[in-house]
Write a protein that holds these residues in place. Structure first.
Motif, mmCIF file in Angstrom:
data_model
loop_
_atom_site.group_PDB
_atom_site.id
_atom_site.type_symbol
_atom_site.label_atom_id
_atom_site.label_comp_id
_atom_site.label_asym_id
_atom_site.label_seq_id
_atom_site.Cartn_x
_atom_site.Cartn_y
_atom_site.Cartn_z
ATOM 1 N N GLN A 182 0.851 -1.187 0.000
ATOM 2 C CA GLN A 182 0.000 0.000 0.000
ATOM 3 C C GLN A 182 0.888 1.239 0.000
ATOM 4 O O GLN A 182 1.976 1.239 0.591
ATOM 5 C CB GLN A 182 -0.917 0.002 1.217
ATOM 6 N N LEU A 183 0.428 2.287 -0.666
ATOM 7 C CA LEU A 183 1.180 3.524 -0.798
ATOM 8 C C LEU A 183 0.299 4.700 -0.390
ATOM 9 O O LEU A 183 -0.902 4.708 -0.654
ATOM 10 C CB LEU A 183 1.659 3.717 -2.238
ATOM 11 N N GLN A 184 0.933 5.680 0.221
ATOM 12 C CA GLN A 184 0.209 6.859 0.674
ATOM 13 C C GLN A 184 1.057 8.092 0.418
ATOM 14 O O GLN A 184 2.165 8.225 0.949
ATOM 15 C CB GLN A 184 -0.095 6.747 2.170
ATOM 16 N N GLU A 185 0.507 9.016 -0.384
ATOM 17 C CA GLU A 185 1.206 10.267 -0.652
ATOM 18 C C GLU A 185 0.920 11.283 0.451
ATOM 19 O O GLU A 185 -0.182 11.299 1.030
ATOM 20 C CB GLU A 185 0.761 10.875 -1.986
ATOM 21 N N SER A 186 1.879 12.138 0.710
ATOM 22 C CA SER A 186 1.663 13.242 1.648
ATOM 23 C C SER A 186 2.532 14.417 1.227
ATOM 24 O O SER A 186 3.579 14.244 0.590
ATOM 25 C CB SER A 186 1.991 12.820 3.082
ATOM 26 N N GLY A 187 2.070 15.595 1.604
ATOM 27 C CA GLY A 187 2.806 16.802 1.270
ATOM 28 C C GLY A 187 1.874 17.974 1.139
ATOM 29 O O GLY A 187 0.655 17.813 1.192
ATOM 30 N N PRO A 188 2.426 19.159 0.968
ATOM 31 C CA PRO A 188 1.582 20.354 0.868
ATOM 32 C C PRO A 188 0.757 20.358 -0.400
ATOM 33 O O PRO A 188 1.240 19.970 -1.464
ATOM 34 C CB PRO A 188 2.601 21.498 0.864
ATOM 35 N N GLY A 189 -0.466 20.797 -0.277
ATOM 36 C CA GLY A 189 -1.343 20.860 -1.431
ATOM 37 C C GLY A 189 -1.206 22.146 -2.215
ATOM 38 O O GLY A 189 -1.720 22.249 -3.328
ATOM 39 N N LEU A 190 -0.491 23.121 -1.638
ATOM 40 C CA LEU A 190 -0.337 24.427 -2.278
ATOM 41 C C LEU A 190 1.136 24.808 -2.270
ATOM 42 O O LEU A 190 1.785 24.779 -1.224
ATOM 43 C CB LEU A 190 -1.163 25.472 -1.546
ATOM 44 N N VAL A 191 1.629 25.150 -3.444
ATOM 45 C CA VAL A 191 3.030 25.547 -3.595
ATOM 46 C C VAL A 191 3.081 26.883 -4.327
ATOM 47 O O VAL A 191 2.325 27.084 -5.293
ATOM 48 C CB VAL A 191 3.838 24.481 -4.374
ATOM 49 N N ASN A 192 3.971 27.749 -3.894
ATOM 50 C CA ASN A 192 4.137 29.023 -4.583
ATOM 51 C C ASN A 192 4.892 28.842 -5.884
ATOM 52 O O ASN A 192 5.789 27.994 -5.984
ATOM 53 C CB ASN A 192 4.900 30.013 -3.696
ATOM 54 N N PRO A 193 4.558 29.644 -6.888
ATOM 55 C CA PRO A 193 5.306 29.583 -8.151
ATOM 56 C C PRO A 193 6.798 29.800 -7.908
ATOM 57 O O PRO A 193 7.185 30.586 -7.035
ATOM 58 C CB PRO A 193 4.701 30.726 -8.968
ATOM 59 N N SER A 194 7.586 29.084 -8.660
ATOM 60 C CA SER A 194 9.054 29.107 -8.636
ATOM 61 C C SER A 194 9.644 28.348 -7.448
ATOM 62 O O SER A 194 10.871 28.186 -7.383
ATOM 63 C CB SER A 194 9.619 30.537 -8.654
ATOM 64 N N LEU A 247 8.296 21.780 -5.128
ATOM 65 C CA LEU A 247 7.274 20.871 -4.631
ATOM 66 C C LEU A 247 7.955 19.645 -4.033
ATOM 67 O O LEU A 247 8.856 19.063 -4.661
ATOM 68 C CB LEU A 247 6.376 20.442 -5.787
ATOM 69 N N SER A 248 7.545 19.276 -2.827
ATOM 70 C CA SER A 248 8.083 18.074 -2.190
ATOM 71 C C SER A 248 6.948 17.182 -1.722
ATOM 72 O O SER A 248 6.085 17.632 -0.965
ATOM 73 C CB SER A 248 8.963 18.454 -0.990
ATOM 74 N N LEU A 249 6.959 15.958 -2.180
ATOM 75 C CA LEU A 249 5.952 14.975 -1.783
ATOM 76 C C LEU A 249 6.643 13.717 -1.274
ATOM 77 O O LEU A 249 7.708 13.337 -1.763
ATOM 78 C CB LEU A 249 5.054 14.616 -2.957
ATOM 79 N N ILE A 250 5.995 13.081 -0.322
ATOM 80 C CA ILE A 250 6.506 11.837 0.240
ATOM 81 C C ILE A 250 5.512 10.723 -0.036
ATOM 82 O O ILE A 250 4.289 10.925 0.076
ATOM 83 C CB ILE A 250 6.728 11.968 1.759
ATOM 84 N N CYS A 251 6.043 9.572 -0.387
ATOM 85 C CA CYS A 251 5.223 8.368 -0.520
ATOM 86 C C CYS A 251 5.666 7.380 0.549
ATOM 87 O O CYS A 251 6.831 6.951 0.571
ATOM 88 C CB CYS A 251 5.371 7.756 -1.899
#
Length: 123
Positions: A3-15, A18-22
């Motif tokens: 099973q996999l679960q993504e997490s991280g901020p849903g909103l990122v500022n331009p430039s 983006l960082s996501l963790i699985c």
């Protein structure tokens, strides 16, 4: 069953980056010949493969995103991470992590997926 679960901020500022963790459960990210991918789907568009990290830690990226992408892992936490730099509104998408399994003699591509996480780029 993996099973996999993504997490991280849903909103990122331009430039910004983006960082996501699985986070993976039910299997090890170091299991032989298993591959761990990031895939995204922008609104109204097809799925787009971003890249993967192998069971041994090697990473491979889509040529179109390679200059902005880094995939790494933390084996102690059984997690792998996506970093996408210099984001623009073109990077707005649902981001998925997925698992390609090895059955001993064959691969099962993208056999397991996370539920996906929405990422918006906006100031």
């Amino acid at each position: 069953q993996v099973q996999l679960q993504e997490s991280g901020p849903g909103l990122v500022n331009p430039s910004q980056t983006l960082s996501l963790i699985c986070t993976v459960s039910g299997g090890s990210i170091t299991a032989y010949n298993n591959y761990w991918s990031w895939i995204r789907q922008a609104p109204g568009k097809a799925l787009e493969w971003i890249g993967y990290i192998t069971y041994s830690g090697g990473a491979h990226y889509s040529p179109s995103l390679k200059s902005r992408t880094s995939i790494s892992r933390d084996t102690s936490k059984n997690q792998f991470t996506l970093q996408l730099s210099s984001v623009t509104p073109e990077d707005i998408a649902v981001y998925y992590c997925a698992h390609t399994g090895w059955g001993g003699t064959y691969y099962t591509p993208f056999v397991s997926w996370g539920q996906g996480t929405q990422v918006t780029v906006s100031s």
